[in-house]
Design a protein around this motif. Structure first.
Motif, PDB file in Angstrom:
ATOM      1  N   LEU A  24       0.820  -1.211   0.000  1.00 35.89           N
ATOM      2  CA  LEU A  24       0.000   0.000   0.000  1.00 35.89           C
ATOM      3  C   LEU A  24       0.856   1.263   0.000  1.00 35.89           C
ATOM      4  O   LEU A  24       0.539   2.236  -0.689  1.00 35.89           O
ATOM      5  N   ALA A  25       1.953   1.257   0.748  1.00 37.23           N
ATOM      6  CA  ALA A  25       2.841   2.424   0.773  1.00 37.23           C
ATOM      7  C   ALA A  25       3.428   2.687  -0.606  1.00 37.23           C
ATOM      8  O   ALA A  25       3.439   3.829  -1.087  1.00 37.23           O
ATOM      9  N   VAL A  26       3.888   1.645  -1.266  1.00 32.85           N
ATOM     10  CA  VAL A  26       4.462   1.795  -2.605  1.00 32.85           C
ATOM     11  C   VAL A  26       3.388   2.222  -3.596  1.00 32.85           C
ATOM     12  O   VAL A  26       3.587   3.138  -4.402  1.00 32.85           O
ATOM     13  N   GLY A  27       2.220   1.578  -3.538  1.00 34.41           N
ATOM     14  CA  GLY A  27       1.145   1.910  -4.464  1.00 34.41           C
ATOM     15  C   GLY A  27       0.691   3.352  -4.333  1.00 34.41           C
ATOM     16  O   GLY A  27       0.561   4.069  -5.334  1.00 34.41           O
ATOM     17  N   PHE A  28       0.458   3.801  -3.104  1.00 33.94           N
ATOM     18  CA  PHE A  28       0.028   5.189  -2.904  1.00 33.94           C
ATOM     19  C   PHE A  28       1.125   6.180  -3.257  1.00 33.94           C
ATOM     20  O   PHE A  28       0.845   7.267  -3.768  1.00 33.94           O
ATOM     21  N   ALA A  29       2.380   5.839  -3.004  1.00 32.58           N
ATOM     22  CA  ALA A  29       3.486   6.723  -3.397  1.00 32.58           C
ATOM     23  C   ALA A  29       3.560   6.852  -4.914  1.00 32.58           C
ATOM     24  O   ALA A  29       3.833   7.933  -5.448  1.00 32.58           O
ATOM     25  N   MET A  30       3.288   5.765  -5.624  1.00 31.51           N
ATOM     26  CA  MET A  30       3.295   5.822  -7.089  1.00 31.51           C
ATOM     27  C   MET A  30       2.125   6.650  -7.614  1.00 31.51           C
ATOM     28  O   MET A  30       2.268   7.376  -8.598  1.00 31.51           O
ATOM     29  N   THR A  31       0.973   6.574  -6.956  1.00 26.97           N
ATOM     30  CA  THR A  31      -0.182   7.340  -7.435  1.00 26.97           C
ATOM     31  C   THR A  31       0.001   8.835  -7.217  1.00 26.97           C
ATOM     32  O   THR A  31      -0.515   9.641  -7.990  1.00 26.97           O
ATOM     33  N   LYS A  32       0.734   9.218  -6.183  1.00 26.23           N
ATOM     34  CA  LYS A  32       0.939  10.640  -5.885  1.00 26.23           C
ATOM     35  C   LYS A  32       2.168  11.218  -6.588  1.00 26.23           C
ATOM     36  O   LYS A  32       2.416  12.407  -6.506  1.00 26.23           O
ATOM     37  N   PRO A  41       6.995   6.625 -18.177  1.00 23.24           N
ATOM     38  CA  PRO A  41       6.184   7.842 -18.073  1.00 23.24           C
ATOM     39  C   PRO A  41       5.393   7.880 -16.760  1.00 23.24           C
ATOM     40  O   PRO A  41       4.975   6.845 -16.235  1.00 23.24           O
ATOM     41  N   GLU A  42       5.189   9.096 -16.244  1.00 18.26           N
ATOM     42  CA  GLU A  42       4.522   9.245 -14.947  1.00 18.26           C
ATOM     43  C   GLU A  42       3.111   8.684 -14.960  1.00 18.26           C
ATOM     44  O   GLU A  42       2.656   8.112 -13.976  1.00 18.26           O
ATOM     45  N   VAL A  43       2.427   8.806 -16.079  1.00 20.40           N
ATOM     46  CA  VAL A  43       1.060   8.287 -16.160  1.00 20.40           C
ATOM     47  C   VAL A  43       1.048   6.763 -16.003  1.00 20.40           C
ATOM     48  O   VAL A  43       0.155   6.199 -15.376  1.00 20.40           O
ATOM     49  N   VAL A  44       2.055   6.097 -16.533  1.00 20.94           N
ATOM     50  CA  VAL A  44       2.146   4.638 -16.398  1.00 20.94           C
ATOM     51  C   VAL A  44       2.424   4.272 -14.937  1.00 20.94           C
ATOM     52  O   VAL A  44       1.841   3.315 -14.406  1.00 20.94           O
ATOM     53  N   SER A  45       3.279   5.040 -14.271  1.00 21.13           N
ATOM     54  CA  SER A  45       3.550   4.793 -12.854  1.00 21.13           C
ATOM     55  C   SER A  45       2.300   5.015 -12.013  1.00 21.13           C
ATOM     56  O   SER A  45       2.030   4.250 -11.079  1.00 21.13           O
ATOM     57  N   THR A  46       1.532   6.038 -12.349  1.00 19.80           N
ATOM     58  CA  THR A  46       0.302   6.316 -11.609  1.00 19.80           C
ATOM     59  C   THR A  46      -0.700   5.182 -11.774  1.00 19.80           C
ATOM     60  O   THR A  46      -1.295   4.706 -10.796  1.00 19.80           O
TER      61      THR A  46
END
Length: 69
Positions: A24-32, A41-46
């Motif tokens: 969850l920490a990694v996932g939320f960090a990637m979304t933000k 690309p940032e959109v792919v990371s999000t």
């Protein structure tokens, strides 16, 4: 076959909970945008971050359902 004692069950739960929290920490960090993957690309990371968050929450729900049955 070894018996599962209380300590083994507790350690298994702690390891499972740690994996959930890290995911969850990694996932939320990637979304933000806090955590980015170089050359991606940032959109792919999000999108990848949201996939991690959703699948992690889904796995928690399924594990709870499995435990209760």
């Amino acid at each position: 076959m070894a018996k599962k004692g209380g300590l083994s069950t507790l350690l298994g739960f702690v390891a499972w909970l740690t994996g959930i929290l890290v995911s969850l920490a990694v996932g939320f960090a990637m979304t933000k945008g806090t955590l980015v993957v170089p050359y991606i690309p940032e959109v792919v990371s999000t999108v990848g971050g949201w996939i991690v968050v959703i699948t992690t929450l889904l796995s928690v729900i399924l594990a709870i359902i499995h435990y209760l049955k």
